[in-house]
Write a protein that holds these residues in place. Sequence first.
Motif, PDB file in Angstrom:
ATOM      1  N   VAL A  40      -6.534   7.562   3.280  1.00 21.15           N
ATOM      2  CA  VAL A  40      -6.135   7.193   4.650  1.00 21.15           C
ATOM      3  C   VAL A  40      -6.351   8.378   5.587  1.00 21.15           C
ATOM      4  O   VAL A  40      -6.869   8.232   6.701  1.00 21.15           O
ATOM      5  CB  VAL A  40      -4.665   6.729   4.686  1.00 21.15           C
ATOM      6  N   LEU A  41      -5.943   9.563   5.135  1.00 20.80           N
ATOM      7  CA  LEU A  41      -6.109  10.753   5.968  1.00 20.80           C
ATOM      8  C   LEU A  41      -7.586  11.049   6.211  1.00 20.80           C
ATOM      9  O   LEU A  41      -7.971  11.433   7.322  1.00 20.80           O
ATOM     10  CB  LEU A  41      -5.427  11.957   5.298  1.00 20.80           C
ATOM     11  N   GLU A  48       0.851   7.107   8.198  1.00 23.51           N
ATOM     12  CA  GLU A  48      -0.570   7.386   8.431  1.00 23.51           C
ATOM     13  C   GLU A  48      -1.395   6.107   8.456  1.00 23.51           C
ATOM     14  O   GLU A  48      -2.364   5.997   9.216  1.00 23.51           O
ATOM     15  CB  GLU A  48      -1.094   8.350   7.358  1.00 23.51           C
ATOM     16  N   LEU A  49      -1.011   5.123   7.640  1.00 28.28           N
ATOM     17  CA  LEU A  49      -1.725   3.848   7.632  1.00 28.28           C
ATOM     18  C   LEU A  49      -1.573   3.140   8.967  1.00 28.28           C
ATOM     19  O   LEU A  49      -2.547   2.607   9.531  1.00 28.28           O
ATOM     20  CB  LEU A  49      -1.203   2.963   6.491  1.00 28.28           C
ATOM     21  N   THR A  97      -5.218   5.210  -1.212  1.00 25.28           N
ATOM     22  CA  THR A  97      -4.453   6.443  -1.419  1.00 25.28           C
ATOM     23  C   THR A  97      -4.164   7.124  -0.093  1.00 25.28           C
ATOM     24  O   THR A  97      -4.860   6.901   0.913  1.00 25.28           O
ATOM     25  CB  THR A  97      -5.222   7.439  -2.311  1.00 25.28           C
ATOM     26  N   LEU A  98      -3.158   7.992  -0.107  1.00 24.59           N
ATOM     27  CA  LEU A  98      -2.807   8.753   1.086  1.00 24.59           C
ATOM     28  C   LEU A  98      -3.971   9.638   1.517  1.00 24.59           C
ATOM     29  O   LEU A  98      -4.313   9.693   2.705  1.00 24.59           O
ATOM     30  CB  LEU A  98      -1.562   9.600   0.807  1.00 24.59           C
ATOM     31  N   TYR A 106       2.496   7.846   3.676  1.00 22.71           N
ATOM     32  CA  TYR A 106       1.346   6.931   3.619  1.00 22.71           C
ATOM     33  C   TYR A 106       1.521   5.822   4.649  1.00 22.71           C
ATOM     34  O   TYR A 106       0.593   5.460   5.371  1.00 22.71           O
ATOM     35  CB  TYR A 106       1.220   6.333   2.209  1.00 22.71           C
ATOM     36  N   ASN A 164       6.039   5.350  -0.269  1.00 21.72           N
ATOM     37  CA  ASN A 164       5.647   6.656   0.277  1.00 21.72           C
ATOM     38  C   ASN A 164       5.651   6.539   1.807  1.00 21.72           C
ATOM     39  O   ASN A 164       4.734   5.977   2.396  1.00 21.72           O
ATOM     40  CB  ASN A 164       4.246   7.038  -0.208  1.00 21.72           C
ATOM     41  N   GLY A 190       0.811  -1.218   0.000  1.00 23.60           N
ATOM     42  CA  GLY A 190       0.000   0.000   0.000  1.00 23.60           C
ATOM     43  C   GLY A 190       0.840   1.261   0.000  1.00 23.60           C
ATOM     44  O   GLY A 190       0.500   2.252  -0.645  1.00 23.60           O
ATOM     45  N   ALA A 191       1.968   1.225   0.693  1.00 27.38           N
ATOM     46  CA  ALA A 191       2.801   2.419   0.821  1.00 27.38           C
ATOM     47  C   ALA A 191       3.431   2.825  -0.500  1.00 27.38           C
ATOM     48  O   ALA A 191       3.574   4.008  -0.788  1.00 27.38           O
ATOM     49  CB  ALA A 191       3.881   2.192   1.872  1.00 27.38           C
ATOM     50  N   GLU A 192       3.829   1.842  -1.309  1.00 30.27           N
ATOM     51  CA  GLU A 192       4.486   2.123  -2.590  1.00 30.27           C
ATOM     52  C   GLU A 192       5.584   3.174  -2.419  1.00 30.27           C
ATOM     53  O   GLU A 192       5.600   4.215  -3.068  1.00 30.27           O
ATOM     54  CB  GLU A 192       3.455   2.598  -3.629  1.00 30.27           C
TER      55      GLU A 192
END
Length: 406
Positions: free
Chosen positions: A66-67, A29-30, A62-63, A26, A23, A19-21
């Motif tokens: 998640v936010l 936050e995940l 997506t980031l 991300y 990042n 999921g982070a790819e």
Amino acid sequence: IFRLADHLPDELRDLVVEGAEVNPFYLEELVKMLVEDGVIVKGEQTWQVHPERLAQVDVPPTLAGVLQARLDSLPIEERTVLQQASVVGRQFWDRVVAHIQAAADGSPQLVPEMLSTLRAREMIYRREGSTFSDSREFTFKHDILREVTYESVLKRLRRSYHSLVADWLISQDRVHSGEHSGLIAQHLLQADRKEQAGEFFLRAGQAALERYANAEAESSFRKALDLSSDTPEVAACLEGVGKAVDLQGKTEEAVEALHQAVDLQDKLGNYNRMAYLYAHLSRVHFNKSSQKAWEACQEGLKRLEGTPDSPGKARLVAESGRTALFQIRPFKEVNDLCQRAIRMAEKFSKLEVSADARITVAVLEMLNNNAQRSKIILEQVLVLAEENGLLNIAQRAHNNLGVTLS
């Protein structure tokens, strides 16, 4: 992040890594979302992972998603405070959020507690210092979080919130001497208070000019121009644009804007400002053509013929004397212009204009083979300039004194 976990299930590892790819924001936050959803339980020594709860969690791809999920999971009081803070900007202050809360029939007394909780959730950080001495300053961890939060604010509330922020900043800006005019203007614009926004964009442009932030000044003046309908304000905006673009080397744009400002001041009967503008036009032309500079002065003097003496007119006459010198006009013509400027400047206690005209007289004396007279005048000007902090005048006097002594 997982160094304290007693065991990391493969499905959780795969979820986070895929999921982070790459990042890292991300990823962080995940993990925080999974903590808030009870998949991960933090302990002082170790973290417990409950993979059986993972299947119940809808993980956004997506980031921003998640936010948004983290935002949605907040208690209503915390979410409201964060939304109100997002209207202020990435940086915000506790007192302005409390101001919004009070106006919205909320609980301003709970703002410190809510901000403390949001800090613990690592959604916001407190800054060491603060722009306003009686307020604590905070910042969103990331601008994306601020944007997601702002987008969640109902549109019908945004305008009123922006208006409240503008009013609070205006009350603070009286102490800070217009330092936040640009920020206030943006909030007024988003509050649909366009006329007032134009006034503050004009102030922002003038403040930017004073610190030589020329591109910023141009932008603010142009925004003010778009919002202004009052003729004096439009004239001031055009003058500001002319000065800002001149300092960026855009001579043609500067000349056009300043001429438009001249014509508006003429219609208003503001001959003092009109004279200042012609003097500035001459300066704009001078770097490329002393002939055009001289012509600008002559045009100004002709249009202002018969108008009362004024500080601006003294400035224009002094500039006419300076350009006449470079046009190699007759000694008497140059001297008469300078003496007229000196008398008018002293009438209005304009020391800088008087000193500038005296320097032109000194250069004229030097060119007329009277170096001793030139030296005396320049030394007198230097004393006046340095005692009164007129550094541009002092610089010009030093340069010419050096030539005279040589």
